[in-house]
Scaffold this motif. Structure first.
Motif, PDB file in Angstrom:
ATOM      1  N   ALA A   1       0.811  -1.224   0.000  1.00  0.00           N
ATOM      2  CA  ALA A   1       0.000   0.000   0.000  1.00  0.00           C
ATOM      3  C   ALA A   1       0.838   1.266   0.000  1.00  0.00           C
ATOM      4  CB  ALA A   1      -0.930  -0.002   1.213  1.00  0.00           C
ATOM      5  N   GLY A   2       2.149   1.131   0.165  1.00  0.00           N
ATOM      6  CA  GLY A   2       3.003   2.312   0.214  1.00  0.00           C
ATOM      7  C   GLY A   2       3.044   2.963   1.578  1.00  0.00           C
ATOM      8  N   LEU A   3       2.485   2.312   2.593  1.00  0.00           N
ATOM      9  CA  LEU A   3       2.458   2.880   3.942  1.00  0.00           C
ATOM     10  C   LEU A   3       3.779   2.683   4.674  1.00  0.00           C
ATOM     11  CD1 LEU A   3      -1.104   1.671   4.949  1.00  0.00           C
ATOM     12  CD2 LEU A   3      -0.389   4.066   4.742  1.00  0.00           C
ATOM     13  N   LYS A   4       4.502   1.648   4.311  1.00  0.00           N
ATOM     14  CA  LYS A   4       5.817   1.381   4.893  1.00  0.00           C
ATOM     15  C   LYS A   4       6.793   1.055   3.774  1.00  0.00           C
ATOM     16  CE  LYS A   4       4.252  -0.123   9.448  1.00  0.00           C
ATOM     17  NZ  LYS A   4       4.224  -1.228  10.452  1.00  0.00           N
ATOM     18  N   ALA A   5       8.061   1.278   4.058  1.00  0.00           N
ATOM     19  CA  ALA A   5       9.103   1.002   3.061  1.00  0.00           C
ATOM     20  C   ALA A   5       9.759  -0.340   3.365  1.00  0.00           C
ATOM     21  CB  ALA A   5      10.145   2.113   3.074  1.00  0.00           C
ATOM     22  N   PRO A   6      10.092  -1.114   2.346  1.00  0.00           N
ATOM     23  CA  PRO A   6      10.809  -2.371   2.582  1.00  0.00           C
ATOM     24  C   PRO A   6      12.276  -2.099   2.899  1.00  0.00           C
ATOM     25  CG  PRO A   6      10.600  -1.976   0.234  1.00  0.00           C
ATOM     26  CD  PRO A   6       9.847  -0.860   0.922  1.00  0.00           C
ATOM     27  N   LEU A   7      12.952  -3.104   3.414  1.00  0.00           N
ATOM     28  CA  LEU A   7      14.399  -2.963   3.620  1.00  0.00           C
ATOM     29  C   LEU A   7      15.105  -2.891   2.273  1.00  0.00           C
ATOM     30  CD1 LEU A   7      15.069  -5.428   6.591  1.00  0.00           C
ATOM     31  CD2 LEU A   7      14.559  -2.977   6.649  1.00  0.00           C
ATOM     32  N   SER A   8      14.587  -3.626   1.311  1.00  0.00           N
ATOM     33  CA  SER A   8      15.102  -3.556  -0.065  1.00  0.00           C
ATOM     34  C   SER A   8      14.072  -4.195  -0.989  1.00  0.00           C
ATOM     35  CB  SER A   8      16.451  -4.270  -0.194  1.00  0.00           C
ATOM     36  OG  SER A   8      16.324  -5.649   0.094  1.00  0.00           O
ATOM     37  N   GLY A   9      14.281  -4.006  -2.291  1.00  0.00           N
ATOM     38  CA  GLY A   9      13.355  -4.558  -3.273  1.00  0.00           C
ATOM     39  C   GLY A   9      12.324  -3.537  -3.723  1.00  0.00           C
ATOM     40  N   ARG A  10      11.412  -3.990  -4.590  1.00  0.00           N
ATOM     41  CA  ARG A  10      10.455  -3.064  -5.204  1.00  0.00           C
ATOM     42  C   ARG A  10       9.055  -3.646  -5.229  1.00  0.00           C
ATOM     43  NH1 ARG A  10      11.560  -0.830 -10.786  1.00  0.00           N
ATOM     44  NH2 ARG A  10      11.347  -3.007 -11.417  1.00  0.00           N
ATOM     45  N   VAL A  11       8.079  -2.744  -5.235  1.00  0.00           N
ATOM     46  CA  VAL A  11       6.682  -3.081  -5.506  1.00  0.00           C
ATOM     47  C   VAL A  11       6.295  -2.337  -6.778  1.00  0.00           C
ATOM     48  CG1 VAL A  11       4.301  -2.959  -4.710  1.00  0.00           C
ATOM     49  CG2 VAL A  11       6.145  -3.351  -3.057  1.00  0.00           C
ATOM     50  N   VAL A  12       5.775  -3.061  -7.750  1.00  0.00           N
ATOM     51  CA  VAL A  12       5.484  -2.471  -9.054  1.00  0.00           C
ATOM     52  C   VAL A  12       4.036  -2.762  -9.450  1.00  0.00           C
ATOM     53  CG1 VAL A  12       6.075  -2.489 -11.509  1.00  0.00           C
ATOM     54  CG2 VAL A  12       7.889  -2.649  -9.807  1.00  0.00           C
ATOM     55  N   LEU A  13       3.377  -1.729  -9.954  1.00  0.00           N
ATOM     56  CA  LEU A  13       2.036  -1.871 -10.515  1.00  0.00           C
ATOM     57  C   LEU A  13       2.157  -1.923 -12.022  1.00  0.00           C
ATOM     58  CD1 LEU A  13       0.327   0.921  -8.394  1.00  0.00           C
ATOM     59  CD2 LEU A  13       0.278  -1.536  -7.939  1.00  0.00           C
ATOM     60  N   ASP A  14       1.390  -2.795 -12.642  1.00  0.00           N
ATOM     61  CA  ASP A  14       1.438  -2.944 -14.101  1.00  0.00           C
ATOM     62  C   ASP A  14       0.018  -2.843 -14.641  1.00  0.00           C
ATOM     63  OD1 ASP A  14       2.182  -3.393 -16.676  1.00  0.00           O
ATOM     64  OD2 ASP A  14       3.110  -5.351 -16.323  1.00  0.00           O
ATOM     65  N   GLY A  15      -0.265  -1.738 -15.328  1.00  0.00           N
ATOM     66  CA  GLY A  15      -1.597  -1.507 -15.869  1.00  0.00           C
ATOM     67  C   GLY A  15      -1.537  -1.045 -17.304  1.00  0.00           C
TER      68      GLY A  15
END
Length: 247
Positions: free
Chosen positions: A49-63
């Protein structure tokens, strides 16, 4: 609903010394998150949801408009992600405001023209979702605290759906609601998936995940230690994975 959107994680690390998580969740899928409290499933959902940041890596939306990396909550919302919080009283409702104000607070820009709120336009939008979710409220200007817990939850869901998201992230969405409300919400979630929405549901109740989801990710010590589909999705298997006992 906006156009279908998939959400994916690439080498996402959510805890110290934890293995990275790479997952893709497609439009029309309902994916469940399970695990003992504090083992990473809630943090994973909040990172999506973008409320917290990961230690590393990515979250990607594909539309349809391409790929977008989630780097914060505002960016996630702007690109078709809606999040329903776990604790509606602490982080969901605005207790001093009306039912209508609680519904419209995230989409107030859609109800304004030349800086003025179009009251009837806003009320018609609310009535659409009131009917869709079977919200039982005496009137739109009633205080939201006059509603039952289940109907407060429906108002929060209506607020999220009014964003017309492609991805819906649900944090224990039936917690503290009655059985009748649960089944209304289950039907809504299934219909949204049939319409092509991507749903991720964290639930503290294993049976709920098994009833709703086509796939379950089991978290232990901030890692996905098991992924189940089809016949492997049983309560015994999920519980065994939660406690680190492979079956």
């Amino acid at each position: 609903m906006s156009d279908p959107i998939s959400i994916a994680t690439t080498e996402l690390v959510i805890g110290i010394a934890a293995a990275p998580i790479s997952q893709a969740i497609r439009p029309g899928e309902i994916v469940g998150l399970a695990g003992l409290d504090g083992h990473g499933q809630e943090r994973f959902l909040e990172i999506l949801a973008g409320l917290k940041a990961p230690l590393s890596g990515r979250v990607v939306l594909d539309g349809p408009t391409g790929r977008t990396e989630v780097t914060g909550f505002r960016k996630a919302v702007a690109n078709g992600v809606a999040y329903l919080p776990r604790d509606r009283r602490a982080t969901g409702i605005f207790p001093t405001q009306s039912v209508l104000d609680n519904f419209a607070i995230s989409t107030v820009g859609r109800d304004t023209m030349l800086g003025l709120i179009r009251t009837q336009h806003r009320r018609r939008r609310y009535e659409t979702y009131r009917d869709k979710l079977s919200i039982s409220a005496p009137r739109p200007d009633a205080a939201i605290t006059t509603l039952s817990g289940g109907n407060q939850q429906k108002v929060l869901l209506a607020r999220a759906l009014a964003l017309e998201p492609g991805v819906l992230l649900l944090n224990d969405p039936t917690r503290g609601v009655d059985v009748a409300t649960r089944h209304v919400l289950y039907d809504v979630f299934r219909n949204l998936a049939r319409e092509g929405m991507t749903l991720v549901i964290l639930s503290s109740e294993i049976e709920e995940i098994l009833l709703l989801c086509s796939r379950v990710l089991v978290f232990r010590e901030n890692e996905v230690t098991a992924e189940m589909t089809g016949d492997s999705m049983t309560a015994d298997n999920v519980i065994a994975a939660m406690f680190g006992r492979a079956k």
